[in-house]
Design an enzyme around this catalytic site. Sequence first.
Site, PDB file in Angstrom:
ATOM      1  N   GLY A  75       0.860  -1.092  -0.250  1.00 13.09           N
ATOM      2  CA  GLY A  75       0.000   0.157  -0.400  1.00 13.09           C
ATOM      3  C   GLY A  75       1.136   1.125   0.077  1.00 13.09           C
ATOM      4  NE  ARG A  76      -2.191   6.195   1.846  1.00 14.19           N
ATOM      5  CZ  ARG A  76      -3.507   5.386   2.555  1.00 14.19           C
ATOM      6  NH1 ARG A  76      -3.690   5.659   1.792  1.00 14.19           N
ATOM      7  NH2 ARG A  76      -3.293   5.318   3.745  1.00 14.19           N
ATOM      8  CB  ILE A  77       2.796   2.887   4.614  1.00 21.06           C
ATOM      9  CG1 ILE A  77       2.464   3.504   5.106  1.00 21.06           C
ATOM     10  CG2 ILE A  77       4.336   2.571   5.791  1.00 21.06           C
ATOM     11  CD1 ILE A  77       1.550   3.416   6.684  1.00 21.06           C
ATOM     12  NE  ARG A 113      -6.605  -7.048  -0.120  1.00 20.19           N
ATOM     13  CZ  ARG A 113      -7.031  -6.481  -1.362  1.00 20.19           C
ATOM     14  NH1 ARG A 113      -7.924  -7.735  -1.648  1.00 20.19           N
ATOM     15  NH2 ARG A 113      -7.393  -5.355  -2.026  1.00 20.19           N
ATOM     16  CD  GLU A 139       1.565  -1.683  20.638  1.00 24.33           C
ATOM     17  OE1 GLU A 139       1.108  -0.079  20.675  1.00 24.33           O
ATOM     18  OE2 GLU A 139       2.365  -1.711  19.386  1.00 24.33           O
ATOM     19  CG  HIS A 153       2.861   2.382  18.106  1.00 28.87           C
ATOM     20  ND1 HIS A 153       1.176   1.014  18.476  1.00 28.87           N
ATOM     21  CD2 HIS A 153       2.539   2.635  17.410  1.00 28.87           C
ATOM     22  CE1 HIS A 153       1.027   2.250  17.609  1.00 28.87           C
ATOM     23  NE2 HIS A 153       1.551   2.217  16.359  1.00 28.87           N
ATOM     24  CB  ILE A 154       7.740   5.727  17.886  1.00 29.13           C
ATOM     25  CG1 ILE A 154       9.572   5.378  17.502  1.00 29.13           C
ATOM     26  CG2 ILE A 154       8.328   6.141  19.817  1.00 29.13           C
ATOM     27  CD1 ILE A 154      10.549   5.672  18.474  1.00 29.13           C
ATOM     28  N   GLY A 155       6.370   5.147  14.691  1.00 25.38           N
ATOM     29  CA  GLY A 155       6.226   4.964  14.358  1.00 25.38           C
ATOM     30  C   GLY A 155       6.059   6.212  12.624  1.00 25.38           C
ATOM     31  CB  ALA A 206       1.456  -3.097  10.138  1.00 25.32           C
ATOM     32  NE  ARG A 207      -3.197  -1.080  14.718  1.00 30.63           N
ATOM     33  CZ  ARG A 207      -2.146   0.691  14.040  1.00 30.63           C
ATOM     34  NH1 ARG A 207      -0.763   0.722  14.210  1.00 30.63           N
ATOM     35  NH2 ARG A 207      -3.321   1.713  14.108  1.00 30.63           N
TER      36      ARG A 207
END
Length: 325
Positions: free
Chosen positions: A154-156, A176, A272, A290-292, A242-243
Amino acid sequence: MSTLRFLVTQQIPEPGPSILRDAGDVEIRSGMSAEELREAVTGGEYDVALSQTSDAFSAELLGEARIRGIANYGVGYNNIDVAAAAQHGIAVGNTPDVLDDATANLAVLLLLGAARRAHEASEFLRAARFEGLRPGLLVGQDVTGATLGIAGMGRIGKAVARRALGFGMTVQFTQRPPHDRVVSDEELGELAGHVTQVPWDELVATSDYLSLHVPLTEQTTHLVDADVLRRMKSTAVLVNTARGPVVDEKALVHALREGQIFAAGLDVFENEPAVEPGLLELPNAFLLPHIGSAEAGTRAGMARMAAENAVAMARGEKPPYPVEV
Ligand code: DGY
């Protein structure tokens, strides 16, 4: 017209608060518990909640909620049951695009840091163990000439691909995973001809670096599990911006401990803010909290978008950055 009322669940940077204050009353209630959030959104005191991606809006909560909208401060919205929100007439918005570069920058930082043992090397130096240049000291993995596998173009994912090409890497991707959808050259844009689409199994088995850029869904929960980790190269590096739940963290600890893969660079975690204790002990786990998207301009842009979403929702208008079901 009555005054618009905004609930903000964590302090956000300017211009967010100013945009909200120009439109109505703002209450910033950082650090609310899940119960306090429930009371706040069901109490009828607020028109819109400007939330963090860590605030859970379940179908049950949305069924009771008395708000018009949720303006999520982030691009991900797996914390919100968007189908339930739509069913109850609650608008949802997010902050896409603005954080693509910042997140891609962090993915590259994790990739390089894990490959080059940056965390371990820094600890080594701080422990006063550096006794001079040694050919065998803290040798990492090659980056230039290596193959990067991107899960989710995707975009990232695309922003990471552009950076990796600049480092002289070969870039392959699965759009995907675990299944795939063929991506046209048009969708790939300037990357067409420079990146190769491969099936997920091939991506796992042949990549020197595997970087995750998929949304968290039922299909992507534990996408990287013990089986996938076993099929990766023993020299491979896993990167996750991502997650957390996309990776089975317990299986990852085992894989890192047993040398099934070389290292991991993680910015996100399964539960988290908790982190699987085994990970914290491993020198080959390069971990960030989590500082993306944590670049000043990016965070200000996110604040503006979330606030604009919130104001539009409170006025009963379509938000400028909506999450469509
Ligand atoms: C996002 O925007 O989704 C980031 O991960 C912050 O939650």
